[in-house]
Enzyme design. Structure first.
Site, PDB file in Angstrom:
ATOM      1  CD  GLU A   1      43.560  47.347  40.963  1.00 54.62           C
ATOM      2  OE1 GLU A   1      43.626  47.911  39.851  1.00 54.62           O
ATOM      3  OE2 GLU A   1      43.612  47.972  42.049  1.00 54.62           O
TER       4      GLU A   1
ATOM      5  CG  ASP B   1      44.511  45.167  46.976  1.00 51.55           C
ATOM      6  OD1 ASP B   1      43.516  44.942  46.257  1.00 51.55           O
ATOM      7  OD2 ASP B   1      45.620  45.508  46.503  1.00 51.55           O
TER       8      ASP B   1
END
Length: 450
Positions: A154, A92
């Site tokens: 994250e 991500d």
């Protein structure tokens, strides 16, 4: 054991495909913070899974915990007697900010000079691509057991990482964890991160009235909430800019010089603006607390009237030094806010998330193998550094797998501008990082160094 030269030649052969993998990953706008990109985050995870299958993984799973984002777990089982290495990265990325300020399309890997630009090119699809490059150069047959664990949240604080590690502990357990999500000391200067500050955040709301008042009619007697909030926020730091919250202490940093000229170039600080805090630069960045005001909710200037506002609020970010506990540090910040409001203003604090700081010693046989692999690949000894930013999963891995060696490495350099406009990765450093990991996997299989 293959020579460094032979491994470098194998890496050179696959590097065009590795760069293609990186470009395809960057092209997916996997912004985990934006619900509008939920399908893109899922598509990014599926792309990682596809690449793992292509590289010969014995099994590949895309897993999601309740309310979480998809992560990928893939396995290349260990031969008898060989260690298992977990290669961690995240797929991500951060939002782009104002896309018109980028020099090229944010979600297109664009090479200019010695760098490749694009959101995630460094953080952390660059780190993920290092793992994929090592596996590709080994023909999908690593000489040690490999678990590829690629997280999908994250950039929003890994809210379900703990649940993932609980649900899939056996699948993720390893002798060595390589976390490719930190920063190098400089271009051409590799680093292992050995300390990380933790993170805590909260929202503080200050109220002085139950309704707005005319500022001319009552100003001078009645305090407005925005002024009260400003004065409260000002108590968080002393006259030097150091954190002034009781119990939030720092420690001396390592004996490492951070030249002021470099700091000015990296930060873009304006002429005449002074640095905050006291002590060495690295201690202020890595081993002392920091509190930042991230945002304030109040009347916008364009909508301002001659009014005393009844309430205002701010979001605060606290970076927690390695020797403190993040939960306790947040409680100390809350206590300070609740007891330092001016003029009897009412204060309400909403606690946010916390992430623990970490100390990651670079010791033991596996760590020494990593140190030598990186030195051979880069041609210089790696530097042990701290990071002011937070990577909470480092503490989570160390807690869950206390007997494992945790190595925190990077492809990011001081000019990578991760999270910012024109994020980029230095291609020369990328190649050296790929070779370093390739050497590490090979030498761990041979038990080198003893």
């Amino acid at each position: 054991m293959p020579t460094t030269e032979a491994l470098a030649a194998a890496l050179d052969q696959v590097m065009p495909r590795v760069r293609q993998d990186l470009a395809e990953l960057v092209a997916i706008p996997s912004v985990s913070a934006d619900p509008a990109h939920a399908d893109d985050v899922r598509r990014s995870a599926e792309k990682v899974a596809e690449l793992a299958r292509e590289l010969g993984a014995a099994d590949v799973s895309v897993v999601t915990e309740d309310g979480g984002q998809p992560a990928v777990i893939a396995h290349w089982p260990a031969a008898a007697g060989a260690p298992t290495v977990c290669l961690y990265a995240h797929h991500d990325v951060q939002p782009t900010g104002d896309a018109t300020r980028w020099s090229s399309e944010p979600f297109a890997a664009t090479e200019r000079g010695e760098r490749v630009f694009g959101r995630g090119a460094a953080d952390d699809k660059g780190g993920l691509s290092v793992h994929l490059a090592a596996l590709r150069a080994l023909g999908g047959r690593p000489p040690v057991g490999v678990t590829l664990f690629v997280e999908g949240e994250e950039e929003i604080g890994s809210p379900t990482l703990s649940q993932t590690l609980t649900a899939h502990a056996e699948a993720i357990a390893a002798d060595v964890f390589v976390i490719a999500d930190s920063a190098n000391w400089d271009v051409g200067a590799p680093a292992f991160t050995t300390t990380l500050r933790g993170l805590a955040d909260c929202v503080v709301e200050v109220a002085t009235l139950d309704h707005a008042l005319h500022s001319g009619q009552y100003g001078g007697v009645v305090p407005d909430a925005l002024t009260a909030l400003s004065r409260l926020l000002a108590t968080l730091h002393d006259e030097h800019g150091s954190v002034a919250v009781e119990g939030l202490t720092g420690t001396d940093g390592p004996d490492l010089e951070y030249p002021e000229e470099r700091l000015r170039a990296e930060t873009g600080i304006l002429d005449g603006v002074r640095w905050t805090g006291t002590g060495s630069v690295v201690s202020r960045l890595w081993t002392q607390p920091a509190i930042s005001v991230l945002a304030i909710d109040a009347t916008p200037v364009a909508q301002a009237s001659n009014t005393l506002v009844p309430s205002a609020r701010a979001k605060l970010s606290l970076r927690v030094p390695p020797h403190l506990d993040a939960v306790d540090a947040l409680e100390r910040l809350v206590a300070h806010l609740e007891t330092h409001a001016p003029w009897g203003a009412r204060v309400e604090v909403t606690r946010g998330s916390t992430g623990q700081p970490s100390t990651v010693p670079l010791t033991g046989r596996h760590a020494e193998a990593a140190r030598r692999a990186f030195a051979d690949a880069w041609g210089v000894e790696p530097v042990e550094v701290g990071q002011g930013g937070s990577i909470p999963m480092v503490a989570e891995f160390a807690h869950r797998f206390p007997d494992a060696t945790v190595l925190v490495s990077a492809v990011v350099d001081p000019d990578s501008r991760m999270h910012g406009i024109d994020e980029s990765m230095h291609l020369g450093d990328f190649g050296r990082a790929c070779l370093a990991e390739l050497l590490l996997l090979t030498r761990l299989a041979e038990g080198q160094p003893a």
